[in-house]
Design a protein around this motif. Structure first.
Motif, PDB file in Angstrom:
ATOM      1  N   UNK A   4       0.847  -1.194   0.000  1.00 18.19           N
ATOM      2  CA  UNK A   4       0.000   0.000   0.000  1.00 18.19           C
ATOM      3  C   UNK A   4       0.884   1.246   0.000  1.00 18.19           C
ATOM      4  N   UNK A   5       0.544   2.200  -0.853  1.00 17.62           N
ATOM      5  CA  UNK A   5       1.206   3.498  -0.881  1.00 17.62           C
ATOM      6  C   UNK A   5       0.195   4.560  -0.494  1.00 17.62           C
ATOM      7  N   UNK A 213       0.709  -7.025   5.256  1.00 12.46           N
ATOM      8  CA  UNK A 213       0.539  -5.691   4.681  1.00 12.46           C
ATOM      9  C   UNK A 213       1.838  -4.915   4.819  1.00 12.46           C
ATOM     10  N   UNK A 214       2.308  -4.345   3.724  1.00 12.70           N
ATOM     11  CA  UNK A 214       3.407  -3.382   3.744  1.00 12.70           C
ATOM     12  C   UNK A 214       2.809  -2.024   3.421  1.00 12.70           C
ATOM     13  N   UNK A 262      -0.185   7.664  13.164  1.00 16.41           N
ATOM     14  CA  UNK A 262       1.135   7.126  12.809  1.00 16.41           C
ATOM     15  C   UNK A 262       1.687   6.237  13.924  1.00 16.41           C
ATOM     16  N   UNK A 263       1.459   6.624  15.157  1.00 19.19           N
ATOM     17  CA  UNK A 263       1.916   5.796  16.271  1.00 19.19           C
ATOM     18  C   UNK A 263       1.193   4.457  16.286  1.00 19.19           C
ATOM     19  N   UNK A 274       6.326   1.895   6.796  1.00 20.41           N
ATOM     20  CA  UNK A 274       7.477   2.705   6.398  1.00 20.41           C
ATOM     21  C   UNK A 274       6.998   4.136   6.172  1.00 20.41           C
ATOM     22  N   UNK A 275       7.494   5.050   6.986  1.00 24.04           N
ATOM     23  CA  UNK A 275       7.114   6.460   6.874  1.00 24.04           C
ATOM     24  C   UNK A 275       8.297   7.242   6.306  1.00 24.04           C
ATOM     25  N   UNK A 276       8.122   7.789   5.105  1.00 28.43           N
ATOM     26  CA  UNK A 276       9.143   8.622   4.487  1.00 28.43           C
ATOM     27  C   UNK A 276       8.777  10.087   4.700  1.00 28.43           C
TER      28      UNK A 276
END
Length: 321
Positions: A4-5, A213-214, A262-263, A274-276
């Motif tokens: 997922x993006x 899930x990614x 996010x937490x 993965x948070x960019x």
């Protein structure tokens, strides 16, 4: 693996995720629409999400470089000129800062008359109906489309990015007959990662049972000190005389939910979340609409600085299997 993006809102700062997606395409040799199973965006992230899953005229997917050019080459025109109150045919009494016509024109050129159902992959973008006080999703590529239906991609892109006071709301009546006024989805979920996660969980329960899930979530920059710009972006919508009184309320209402989401996602997914995200370089303006050549250059340098760290190369390795 369900990949997922999700892409945050942030106006002209969409240059950052567009640049990172360019790097990811270069490292993998594949377009974004082949790398991810679900793409979700809000506001500027919604434009990117729809653009990356919309087929070009040759049927092939658009590249991240094509999307970035919308910001780099045309951002100054989109955020320039008098508001729609000065345009023929605009809503009487409009106080929007900018005319929607340049943005509408570029979206029309890019998407044509393609409906959401033409998307190459499941895609969703967040919008808010300010007439009926509801957060909603435009969705396509195989996702359920109630209540907004199979709308044109260009309309969905305009609605998700029509920030109040910047652009006029987008009137839309869906198949349910409800008349709506749609504005920027950042009022509901500037970071739409939980939307993407929820869609993936539904897939996990049905067609893709047993798969992990990614979730790759891309932001649009932090303040130089590392603080989120979510509440700051919303504060730009307020009248300057109201801002001092509203600032604590805005910070609570619009900053806290993103941090909490996010937490929780980090707790739920661990390393598969993965948070960019990166602080803007010194001197780079965080304003949604600063499309000056100097600021665009600063945003490009900010994006490229993260790309140079190797994070995107490492991420690309997760798509090699």
């Amino acid at each position: 693996m369900i990949r997922v993006l999700t892409i945050d809102g942030g106006g002209i700062r969409g240059i950052l995720p567009a640049t990172w997606l360019m790097a990811l395409e270069e490292h993998t040799g594949k377009p974004v629409s082949e790398l991810f199973d679900v793409v979700v965006g809000t506001s500027t992230g919604g434009i990117l999400a729809l653009g990356l899953t919309s087929p070009a005229e040759n049927g092939k997917p658009h590249s991240a470089a094509e999307l970035r050019s919308l910001y780099v080459d045309h951002g100054a025109e989109i955020f320039s000129g008098n508001g729609p109150a000065h345009d023929a045919g605009s809503a009487p009494g409009s106080l929007a800062r900018y005319s929607s016509e340049p943005l509408r024109g570029y979206l029309n050129d890019f998407f044509g008359d393609r409906p959401l159902s033409a998307a190459l992959k499941p895609v969703a973008v967040v919008t808010v109906d300010i007439r009926n006080f509801a957060g909603l999703l435009f969705s396509g590529g195989g996702l359920g489309q109630d209540p907004l239906g199979d709308a044109p991609m260009q309309l969905a892109a305009l609605a998700t990015s029509s920030a109040p006071t910047y652009f006029d709301p987008v009137p839309y009546t869906g198949p349910d007959g409800v008349e709506r006024l749609l504005v920027d989805g950042g009022l509901a979920a500037n970071d739409p990662a939980f939307v993407g996660f929820s869609i993936a969980v539904v897939q996990q329960r049905t067609a893709r049972q047993g798969e992990d899930i990614l979730l790759v979530s891309m932001g649009t920059g932090l303040q130089n000190g590392g603080e989120s710009l979510e509440s700051n972006s919303v504060s730009q919508l307020a009248h300057p005389q109201q801002l001092a009184a509203l600032e604590p309320v805005i910070e609570s209402l619009y900053g806290a939910p993103g941090r909490l989401t996010r937490r929780l996602l980090s707790l739920a997914l661990g390393e598969r979340y993965v948070r960019l995200q990166t602080p803007l370089l010194p001197g780079v303006d965080h304003a949604l609409d600063d499309a000056s050549p100097e600021n665009i250059d600063g945003l490009l340098r900010t994006a490229e600085a993260l790309a140079a760290t190797g994070q995107l190369r490492d991420l690309a390795g997760q798509f090699s299997t």
